[in-house]
Design an enzyme around this catalytic site. Structure first.
Site, PDB file in Angstrom:
ATOM      1  N   ASP A  52       2.608 -36.131  40.323  1.00 50.90           N
ATOM      2  CA  ASP A  52       3.327 -36.243  39.058  1.00 50.90           C
ATOM      3  C   ASP A  52       4.828 -36.280  39.274  1.00 50.90           C
ATOM      4  OD1 ASP A  52       0.881 -35.987  37.746  1.00 50.90           O
ATOM      5  OD2 ASP A  52       1.071 -33.810  37.544  1.00 50.90           O
ATOM      6  N   TYR A 110      -2.972 -28.429  48.162  1.00 49.85           N
ATOM      7  CA  TYR A 110      -1.728 -28.301  47.403  1.00 49.85           C
ATOM      8  C   TYR A 110      -1.235 -26.862  47.492  1.00 49.85           C
ATOM      9  CZ  TYR A 110      -2.053 -32.838  45.030  1.00 49.85           C
ATOM     10  OH  TYR A 110      -2.085 -34.184  44.739  1.00 49.85           O
TER      11      TYR A 110
END
Length: 259
Positions: A52, A110
């Site tokens: 993002d 992540y």
């Protein structure tokens, strides 16, 4: 024709995510422009996945085909000379034409970073979500355990998700705390790192997980309610989407032959 697999590190602060956008301000746009300037070829790169706007990456893999005969050892330096300083290509190798960075990925990790100290770190502020209010970290750790395994993660997916299935597998998830920057006799909690490794991730999935865990840490939710939120398969049941700057793609793993 050659299929080249590369890895890129980037600070996503100033970009509209990885995937190309009409405004042209993405990591993919910058990489494709650099390849064009270097080889004269217009190409579309394929990454292991999207990140993002504002999200960072260490070693995001991407691949593309080229007829250029530039030696492998020259690619990184040549591209970096044509890229902004916050985007750095670190590896280049030749792979079979059948290799696909996204379809071949088996595990992704992540990391989300929360600065739990009273004051923000001016040197790391672009890579941390500052949360000076006390958090119940053991409760957050307990809540995180409910997400390990194969589940329908609809509750933790963006409402804009277009995936036909929201079933994903979380292999590992844990928290680490670095208290090295805590001031003596203060309420500083240190820097809280949350690592999540899975088969793949939905849009905003890790950020919604973190927003929910922050609510657990604040006492707005109980740790065991995370299991109920997961079972609800309803985005409205989960917490908010955490700020993007705390999130970074840390690694992507392929079959052993590509490690």
């Amino acid at each position: 024709m050659r299929n080249l697999l590369m890895k890129v590190n980037y600070d996503g602060t100033c970009y509209d995510g990885f995937q190309t956008q009409p405004k042209g301000n993405t990591i993919q746009d910058r990489l494709e422009q650099a390849i064009l300037h270097l080889t004269g070829e217009t190409t579309k790169i394929t990454a292991s996945g999207r990140t993002d706007a504002g999200v960072h990456a260490y070693g995001q893999p991407f691949n593309f085909t080229t007829s250029s005969q530039i030696p492998l050892e020259r690619w990184c330096l040549a591209l970096n000379a044509r890229l902004p300083q916050d985007i750095v290509v670190t590896e280049a190798r030749e792979v079979p034409l059948s290799f696909h960075s996204r379809r071949g990925a088996k595990r992704k990790t992540y990391r989300y970073t929360i600065n739990g100290n009273r004051f923000p770190d001016p040197f790391q502020r672009r890579w941390q979500h500052h949360h000076p209010v006390q958090l119940d970290i053991p409760a957050m750790q307990q809540g995180l355990t409910h997400l390990i395994g194969t589940h329908d993660f609809t509750s933790f997916a963006s409402r804009r998700s277009t995936k036909t299935s929201h079933v994903r597998t979380i292999f590992e998830a844990h928290m680490e705390i670095d208290r090295s920057m805590c001031r003596p006799s203060s309420t500083d909690q240190g820097v809280i790192y949350t690592y999540v490794t899975g088969s793949g991730f939905l849009q905003h999935m890790v950020r919604i997980i973190m927003g929910t865990l922050i609510h657990v840490g604040e006492g707005k939710l109980q740790a065991d309610e995370v299991a109920e939120i997961l079972a609800a398969c309803d985005r409205a049941a989960a917490g908010p989407t955490a700020m993007s700057q705390g999130l970074a793609l840390m690694s992507v793993e392929y079959e052993e032959s590509w490690e």
